[in-house]
Design an enzyme around this catalytic site. Structure first.
Site, PDB file in Angstrom:
ATOM      1  N   CYS A  83       6.055  29.072  74.643  1.00  0.00           N
ATOM      2  CA  CYS A  83       6.741  30.562  74.695  1.00  0.00           C
ATOM      3  C   CYS A  83       7.198  31.025  75.835  1.00  0.00           C
ATOM      4  CB  CYS A  83       6.182  31.428  73.606  1.00  0.00           C
ATOM      5  SG  CYS A  83       5.539  30.629  72.035  1.00  0.00           S
ATOM      6  N   HIS A 332      12.637  35.832  68.241  1.00  0.00           N
ATOM      7  CA  HIS A 332      11.786  34.868  69.418  1.00  0.00           C
ATOM      8  C   HIS A 332      12.457  33.585  69.274  1.00  0.00           C
ATOM      9  CE1 HIS A 332       8.741  33.403  71.874  1.00  0.00           C
ATOM     10  NE2 HIS A 332       7.899  33.161  70.674  1.00  0.00           N
TER      11      HIS A 332
HETATM   12  C1  LIG Z   1       6.324  34.904  58.812  1.00  0.00           C
HETATM   13  C2  LIG Z   1       6.890  33.722  58.458  1.00  0.00           C
HETATM   14  C3  LIG Z   1       5.806  32.678  57.851  1.00  0.00           C
HETATM   15  C4  LIG Z   1       8.004  34.124  57.316  1.00  0.00           C
HETATM   16  O1  LIG Z   1       8.673  32.800  56.990  1.00  0.00           O
HETATM   17  P1  LIG Z   1       9.032  32.362  55.509  1.00  0.00           P
HETATM   18  O2  LIG Z   1       8.016  33.020  54.322  1.00  0.00           O
HETATM   19  O3  LIG Z   1       9.599  31.216  55.184  1.00  0.00           O
HETATM   20  O4  LIG Z   1      10.248  33.527  55.092  1.00  0.00           O
HETATM   21  P2  LIG Z   1      11.641  33.372  54.809  1.00  0.00           P
HETATM   22  O5  LIG Z   1      12.368  32.302  56.211  1.00  0.00           O
HETATM   23  O6  LIG Z   1      11.816  32.393  53.637  1.00  0.00           O
HETATM   24  O7  LIG Z   1      12.613  34.598  54.843  1.00  0.00           O
HETATM   25  C5  LIG Z   1      12.393  35.252  53.763  1.00  0.00           C
HETATM   26  C6  LIG Z   1      12.791  36.763  53.893  1.00  0.00           C
HETATM   27  O8  LIG Z   1      11.782  37.483  54.766  1.00  0.00           O
HETATM   28  C7  LIG Z   1      12.509  37.788  56.216  1.00  0.00           C
HETATM   29  N1  LIG Z   1      11.621  37.407  57.254  1.00  0.00           N
HETATM   30  C8  LIG Z   1      11.271  36.139  57.530  1.00  0.00           C
HETATM   31  N2  LIG Z   1      10.489  35.934  58.705  1.00  0.00           N
HETATM   32  C9  LIG Z   1      10.316  37.524  59.002  1.00  0.00           C
HETATM   33  C10 LIG Z   1       9.522  38.195  59.957  1.00  0.00           C
HETATM   34  N3  LIG Z   1       8.815  37.458  60.746  1.00  0.00           N
HETATM   35  N4  LIG Z   1       9.750  39.396  60.104  1.00  0.00           N
HETATM   36  C11 LIG Z   1      10.433  40.127  59.227  1.00  0.00           C
HETATM   37  N5  LIG Z   1      10.883  39.563  58.055  1.00  0.00           N
HETATM   38  C12 LIG Z   1      10.964  38.035  58.123  1.00  0.00           C
HETATM   39  C13 LIG Z   1      13.518  36.771  56.256  1.00  0.00           C
HETATM   40  O9  LIG Z   1      14.968  37.306  56.709  1.00  0.00           O
HETATM   41  C14 LIG Z   1      14.181  36.933  54.614  1.00  0.00           C
HETATM   42  O10 LIG Z   1      14.698  38.179  54.291  1.00  0.00           O
HETATM   43  P3  LIG Z   1      15.677  38.184  52.940  1.00  0.00           P
HETATM   44  O11 LIG Z   1      14.973  37.743  51.956  1.00  0.00           O
HETATM   45  O12 LIG Z   1      16.130  39.858  53.134  1.00  0.00           O
HETATM   46  O13 LIG Z   1      17.002  37.201  53.600  1.00  0.00           O
HETATM   47  C15 LIG Z   1       7.776  32.914  59.440  1.00  0.00           C
HETATM   48  O14 LIG Z   1       8.553  33.763  59.937  1.00  0.00           O
HETATM   49  C16 LIG Z   1       6.628  32.522  60.455  1.00  0.00           C
HETATM   50  O15 LIG Z   1       6.034  31.838  60.643  1.00  0.00           O
HETATM   51  N6  LIG Z   1       6.613  33.269  61.793  1.00  0.00           N
HETATM   52  C17 LIG Z   1       5.930  33.094  62.842  1.00  0.00           C
HETATM   53  C18 LIG Z   1       6.480  32.388  63.895  1.00  0.00           C
HETATM   54  C19 LIG Z   1       5.714  31.937  64.960  1.00  0.00           C
HETATM   55  O16 LIG Z   1       4.662  31.654  64.916  1.00  0.00           O
HETATM   56  N7  LIG Z   1       6.243  31.715  66.259  1.00  0.00           N
HETATM   57  C20 LIG Z   1       5.264  31.444  67.387  1.00  0.00           C
HETATM   58  C21 LIG Z   1       4.479  32.625  68.058  1.00  0.00           C
HETATM   59  S1  LIG Z   1       3.253  32.354  69.220  1.00  0.00           S
END
Ligand SMILES: CC(C)(COP(=O)(O)OP(=O)(O)OC[C@H]1O[C@@H](n2cnc3c(N)ncnc32)[C@H](O)[C@@H]1OP(=O)(O)O)[C@@H](O)C(=O)NCCC(=O)NCCS
Length: 385
Positions: A83, A332
């Site tokens: 990252c 990100h």
């Molecule tokens: C949090 C997380 C698990 C959510 O994934 P998910 O449950 O598959 O969510 P989806 O992609 O199916 O999205 C579902 C809804 O939540 C929203 N959403 C997804 N991730 C989001 C987030 N991080 N913050 C806010 N909203 C989010 C989507 O826009 C979608 O909204 P909608 O229904 O209005 O269209 C995923 O975003 C994640 O793993 N994030 C962390 C990424 C990471 O680890 N990065 C490296 C950092 S070191």
């Protein structure tokens, strides 16, 4: 060392973007070069980051982008540091200009992740952790940072409401960022009612998987003064390292590499943490922003959560943290993030940040970490009158 200046920058919209990483990266490079007011042919070296390019079946993007820019003969290098890839690339470019090897360098990063879906993206990201000891034990990045959050809560009394306040602030800031992934204000009840991802994290504690690109052009003082009225100096570019695997660290409530890089950056630039007007920090999860503000010295250890909930990190507060919306709401796209932070600081320090402008912003800091902080970058930018 010579002084080094930012002379142009650009970023694409972050979010789910149809175009390929290569197209998006090419566009931001053209835009940053135009913003700098130079010809592509004046660039001495280019530095690109695209950590997950292989998911688009494309590695070695440097020659491709240079060819599209019309400068195939310019040397390019790809920098991968999870990252913190593009902030690591910026550090390399800084060294080239500061040493006198180059006068003008282009640094850019890009990621395309939305074609993967959450499961595949999580699997690819896990390769940035200690794969056999962390990923193969079933710990994803939300899980790793959740462990960090629990430790911080236990030791310093950081609360769920403090974590929530970071998410609420960053979503509010992103309302004023037309390029942000999420432009959606959230309330404490939206936060509390959102699904739990990994205790104590709810959905809104996590950054999303975003597509997007960012680019910056840096130059020597002589070149910068010939081109620009408003000068923004990179007063310090420092990197640091930490024990890679979470289980092997003596303390997981702080990131050693970030502490060391920040100390060196303040010492080298003769700037104090109290002088910082605006900070872009690596809030991949809400706890990461709280720890970052402590690690770089904006607040004493253990006080980051309190500072957030009391509004000290809001625009108009003691020091504005993540006015862009941060990784949480701006998004990100891993390899674009480090340079996108510099883009935000450049806009803040040149007074062009629109509705999220921090008043009288003179000095900014960018803090970017790879994975759980095995590799870290800290840049301090200063407006020069
Ligand atoms: C949090 C997380 C698990 C959510 O994934 P998910 O449950 O598959 O969510 P989806 O992609 O199916 O999205 C579902 C809804 O939540 C929203 N959403 C997804 N991730 C989001 C987030 N991080 N913050 C806010 N909203 C989010 C989507 O826009 C979608 O909204 P909608 O229904 O209005 O269209 C995923 O975003 C994640 O793993 N994030 C962390 C990424 C990471 O680890 N990065 C490296 C950092 S070191």
């Amino acid at each position: 060392m010579r002084s080094v200046f930012v002379i142009g920058s650009s970023m694409s919209r972050f979010g789910k973007i149809a175009e390929s990483g290569r197209e998006s990266l090419t566009k931001v490079c053209f835009d940053a070069i135009r913003d700098a007011g130079v010809e592509a042919s004046e660039i001495d070296s280019t530095f690109y980051s695209n950590a997950f390019g292989l998911t688009e079946r494309q590695a070695h993007v440097g020659p491709l982008i240079n060819s599209a820019l019309g400068i195939p003969g310019v040397p390019s290098v790809s920098v991968e540091s999870a990252c913190s890839s593009s902030s690591a690339a910026l550090h390399e470019a800084f060294v080239h200009v500061a040493s006198g090897l180059d006068d003008i360098c282009l640094v850019a990063g890009s990621e395309k992740l939305s074609h993967l879906g959450t499961l595949s993206a999580t699997t690819y990201f896990a390769m940035g952790s200690d794969f056999p000891f962390e990923a193969m034990s079933g710990v994803t990045f939300p899980g790793l940072y959740a462990n960090i959050a629990v430790a911080h809560m236990k030791r310093y009394g950081t609360t769920q409401e403090m974590l929530a306040s970071v998410a609420i602030k960053n979503h509010a800031n992103a309302m004023h960022n037309p390029l942000a992934h999420f432009r959606k204000r959230i309330s404490i009840s939206d936060y509390m009612e959102s699904p739990v991802i990994a205790y104590p994290f709810h959905l809104y504690d996590c950054c999303p998987f975003s597509d997007g690109s960012a680019a910056v052009v840096i130059a020597s003082e002589e070149k910068a003064r010939a081109l620009k009225q408003e000068l923004v100096e990179i007063a310090a570019s420092e990197r640091g390292g930490s024990v890679a695997t979470l289980q092997d660290r003596a303390d997981i409530t702080s990131i050693d590499g970030a502490v060391a890089a920040a100390r060196r950056a303040f010492s080298r630039s003769h700037i104090d943490p109290g002088d910082i007007d605006v900070a872009e920090v690596h809030d991949c999860f809400t706890i990461a922003e709280i720890i970052a503000t402590e690690d770089i010295g904006l607040f004493p250890k253990g006080e980051g959560g309190r500072a957030a909930i009391e509004g000290e990190t809001a625009i108009g507060g003691r020091v504005a943290v993540n006015p862009s919306g941060g990784l949480k709401a701006k998004g990100h796209p891993v390899s674009a993030t480090g340079v996108a932070q510099i883009h935000e600081l450049y806009e803040q320090l040149t007074g062009t940040a629109g509705g999220r402008q921090v008043g009288n912003a003179e000095i900014g800091i960018a803090h970017n970490v790879g994975a759980t902080g095995g590799s870290c970058s800290v840049h301090i930018l200063r407006r020069v009158r």
